[in-house]
Motif scaffolding. Structure first.
Motif, mmCIF file in Angstrom:
data_model
loop_
_atom_site.group_PDB
_atom_site.id
_atom_site.type_symbol
_atom_site.label_atom_id
_atom_site.label_comp_id
_atom_site.label_asym_id
_atom_site.label_seq_id
_atom_site.Cartn_x
_atom_site.Cartn_y
_atom_site.Cartn_z
ATOM 1 N N TRP A 132 0.801 -1.221 0.000
ATOM 2 C CA TRP A 132 0.000 0.000 0.000
ATOM 3 C C TRP A 132 0.835 1.272 0.000
ATOM 4 O O TRP A 132 0.296 2.366 -0.166
ATOM 5 C CB TRP A 132 -0.937 0.016 1.223
ATOM 6 C CG TRP A 132 -0.310 -0.393 2.512
ATOM 7 C CD1 TRP A 132 -0.404 -1.615 3.101
ATOM 8 C CD2 TRP A 132 0.512 0.402 3.380
ATOM 9 N NE1 TRP A 132 0.301 -1.631 4.295
ATOM 10 C CE2 TRP A 132 0.871 -0.409 4.485
ATOM 11 C CE3 TRP A 132 0.973 1.713 3.335
ATOM 12 C CZ2 TRP A 132 1.680 0.062 5.526
ATOM 13 C CZ3 TRP A 132 1.776 2.180 4.370
ATOM 14 C CH2 TRP A 132 2.113 1.363 5.445
ATOM 15 N N GLU A 163 -4.616 -6.687 -2.047
ATOM 16 C CA GLU A 163 -4.934 -5.281 -2.231
ATOM 17 C C GLU A 163 -3.657 -4.463 -2.362
ATOM 18 O O GLU A 163 -2.593 -4.846 -1.888
ATOM 19 C CB GLU A 163 -5.760 -4.757 -1.048
ATOM 20 C CG GLU A 163 -7.194 -5.241 -1.046
ATOM 21 C CD GLU A 163 -8.023 -4.501 -0.014
ATOM 22 O OE1 GLU A 163 -8.984 -3.842 -0.415
ATOM 23 O OE2 GLU A 163 -7.701 -4.587 1.172
ATOM 24 N N GLN A 164 -3.781 -3.295 -2.966
ATOM 25 C CA GLN A 164 -2.599 -2.474 -3.176
ATOM 26 C C GLN A 164 -2.619 -1.191 -2.362
ATOM 27 O O GLN A 164 -1.780 -0.983 -1.509
ATOM 28 C CB GLN A 164 -2.423 -2.183 -4.660
ATOM 29 C CG GLN A 164 -2.116 -3.445 -5.449
ATOM 30 C CD GLN A 164 -1.671 -3.172 -6.857
ATOM 31 O OE1 GLN A 164 -1.938 -2.123 -7.408
ATOM 32 N NE2 GLN A 164 -0.984 -4.116 -7.458
ATOM 33 N N ASN A 222 -5.060 0.093 -0.291
ATOM 34 C CA ASN A 222 -5.766 0.066 0.979
ATOM 35 C C ASN A 222 -5.580 -1.294 1.639
ATOM 36 O O ASN A 222 -4.945 -2.185 1.084
ATOM 37 C CB ASN A 222 -7.269 0.333 0.766
ATOM 38 C CG ASN A 222 -7.527 1.642 0.045
ATOM 39 O OD1 ASN A 222 -7.022 2.678 0.449
ATOM 40 N ND2 ASN A 222 -8.302 1.584 -1.031
ATOM 41 N N THR A 223 -6.160 -1.457 2.851
ATOM 42 C CA THR A 223 -6.124 -2.745 3.535
ATOM 43 C C THR A 223 -7.524 -3.040 4.059
ATOM 44 O O THR A 223 -8.116 -2.195 4.737
ATOM 45 C CB THR A 223 -5.139 -2.724 4.714
ATOM 46 O OG1 THR A 223 -3.851 -2.321 4.250
ATOM 47 C CG2 THR A 223 -5.029 -4.101 5.353
ATOM 48 N N SER A 224 -8.061 -4.215 3.758
ATOM 49 C CA SER A 224 -9.426 -4.553 4.161
ATOM 50 C C SER A 224 -9.454 -5.775 5.063
ATOM 51 O O SER A 224 -8.646 -6.686 4.924
ATOM 52 C CB SER A 224 -10.305 -4.809 2.927
ATOM 53 O OG SER A 224 -10.486 -3.620 2.183
ATOM 54 N N LYS A 250 -12.675 -1.287 5.248
ATOM 55 C CA LYS A 250 -11.575 -0.858 4.368
ATOM 56 C C LYS A 250 -10.834 0.285 5.031
ATOM 57 O O LYS A 250 -11.421 1.322 5.330
ATOM 58 C CB LYS A 250 -12.092 -0.435 2.992
ATOM 59 C CG LYS A 250 -10.977 0.078 2.083
ATOM 60 C CD LYS A 250 -11.365 0.078 0.616
ATOM 61 C CE LYS A 250 -12.457 1.076 0.306
ATOM 62 N NZ LYS A 250 -12.692 1.181 -1.152
ATOM 63 N N ASP A 298 -16.028 0.272 -4.495
ATOM 64 C CA ASP A 298 -14.868 1.178 -4.503
ATOM 65 C C ASP A 298 -15.099 2.459 -5.306
ATOM 66 O O ASP A 298 -14.509 2.666 -6.368
ATOM 67 C CB ASP A 298 -13.625 0.463 -5.041
ATOM 68 C CG ASP A 298 -13.191 -0.678 -4.142
ATOM 69 O OD1 ASP A 298 -13.507 -0.630 -2.953
ATOM 70 O OD2 ASP A 298 -12.553 -1.624 -4.640
#
Length: 457
Positions: A17, A138-139, A141-143, A153, A340
């Motif tokens: 991220w 994911e790139q 953000n982090t969920s 998210k 998103d």
């Protein structure tokens, strides 16, 4: 604390991220607070990175702290710091399940903890007490997924103001649109340096959509089915995707219509067309510096942009998705869900909230169909039979998507629109830069698409 900033300096450049990979750091600072003093202790840090060129970015980093090393969290280890003569061990709190329930507990209670404010939407049950499991891949953000009920998210890069993803979902709540996942709440953090600055959005919680498949996987499975059938056309293969593409077009039109109903709109004026063309030209000029191969297409691309500057096709500007592609949609048992709405994370927040033409989203999805069809050609670029079949699949599904959009909205998005062609070319230019920096062997995909776009095939 210098020991902590040193940890961040060493650890952050290796995180997916982190957007400043390869840039020289001039300075790093952090300020943090405790969100939960249980076991493990959970702290939240704003890490400000100043680069050698003077640019600054702020990232949100939650850490969990333990008195002893946790072998099961080895992949989440950030570093160790001496504390009162003993070592304390810091881990990425988003990968430490024991540290994840706090986010939902505070949302249920509408807490304020230090500079952080928790805002439940008050419309549905929040599964308090469940641990969250991280979403891999994911790139920006982090969920975290909480059971089968909710997904949180975390927006890693912070900017003042309400994130468009929260803003759009909150506005669409009243429409009860079946093609979005309802918003359950969001989290904000105050700017500590300037109280007059709007708080930044930290995270959002939505209803989780279980047993769903993302559009990219479904589309590429259809392409593989087609390639496996050497003597069948796209409409004859069992995995034909055109029906889904048509339904996806209708879903996109439905979401666009509801966004226009509950968020601002305004007719485009003459100045807007010129500004759009100028921005595209500027992006092309910058892209040629990174991808010299673009130069041979530049004259024809700029002709497409000039057509926009001179165009007066009627456009009602509105809020749009901003980064629509097959990876941003889910197919459930009942239909398509669009995800998103934050736009392209690399763009400034203010520009992501600007009114635009819905054709921007249509162009993004049309480009995604091209990618789905052609990504398997990368390993066999000289296979003319596969190239023909890829073109057939892409054309069939692009047309089906436009049919679905047109049937649902009464507007044909894919007619002879100079704006749509220019948006597609602009997206291709963006893709060329991305591929050159990240997957050079995929650069052929957008370059070949530009050849087709500019020759009007």
């Amino acid at each position: 604390m210098k020991a902590l900033t040193d940890l961040f300096r060493d650890w952050m450049p290796h995180q997916r991220w982190f957007g400043g990979k390869g840039r020289e750091w001039a300075e790093v600072s952090e300020n943090g607070f405790f969100l939960d003093r249980g076991n493990p202790v959970l702290s939240v840090h704003r890490v400000r990175v100043t680069y050698a060129d003077g640019a600054r970015e702020t990232y949100l980093v939650p850490l969990s702290w333990r008195d002893h090393p946790a072998e099961e969290l080895e992949s989440a280890f950030v570093g160790a710091i001496a504390n009162d003569g003993k070592e304390t061990y810091a881990y990425d709190a988003m990968r430490d399940r024991d540290a994840t329930p706090s986010w939902l507990i505070h949302l249920v209670n509408a807490s304020t903890v230090g500079p952080m404010h928790f805002h439940p939407a008050g419309v549905a049950y929040i599964p308090e007490g469940l641990p969250g499991d991280i979403v891999s891949g994911e790139q920006s953000n982090t969920s975290l997924i909480y059971g089968q009920e909710a997904i949180l998210k975390l927006f890693r890069r912070l900017e003042p103001g309400l994130n468009p993803d929260v803003e759009v979902h909150a506005a669409l709540r009243s429409t009860e649109n079946e093609h979005i996942a309802p918003l359950l709440g969001h989290i904000e953090i105050d700017e500590d340096d300037d109280p007059s600055t709007p708080p930044a959005t930290v995270a959002m919680l939505q209803t989780f959509v279980p047993n769903a498949s993302d559009g990219w996987r479904l589309a590429t499975a259809s392409v593989r089915d087609l390639y496996a059938e050497g003597d069948l056309h796209a409409d004859e293969v069992g995995g034909d995707f055109a029906g889904e593409s048509e339904r996806l077009g209708a879903a996109t039109a439905s979401v666009h219509a509801d966004m226009a109903a509950v968020l601002p709109t305004e007719p485009a004026d003459d100045e807007w067309y010129g500004a759009v063309a100028a921005q595209m030209n500027d992006r092309l000029t910058a892209a040629i510096e990174v991808v010299p191969q673009l130069a041979e297409h530049a004259e024809r691309i700029r002709a497409l942009y000039s057509a926009v500057a001179e165009s007066r096709e009627p456009v009602v500007r509105q809020r749009v998705h901003g980064d629509l592609h097959l990876g941003q949609v889910l197919r459930t048992a009942t239909g398509w869900i669009v995800l998103d709405f934050e736009g392209e994370p690399a763009r400034p927040l203010a520009s992501r909230r600007e009114l635009d033409s819905p054709l921007r989203d249509v162009a993004g999805m049309l480009r995604s169909f091209d990618y789905a069809a052609r990504h398997m050609l990368v390993e066999q670029p000289d296979d003319t039979q596969r190239a023909y079949r890829a073109q057939e699949w892409a054309a069939r599904n692009r047309a089906a998507y436009c049919t679905g959009y047109s049937t649902a909205s009464g507007l044909d998005p894919c007619g002879e629109s100079p704006l749509l062609r220019a948006f597609e070319a602009d997206k291709c230019v963006y893709e060329c830069v991305y591929e050159a920096r990240n997957r050079p062997h995929w650069l052929m995909i957008p370059l070949n698409s530009l050849s087709r776009l500019t020759s009007h095939e």
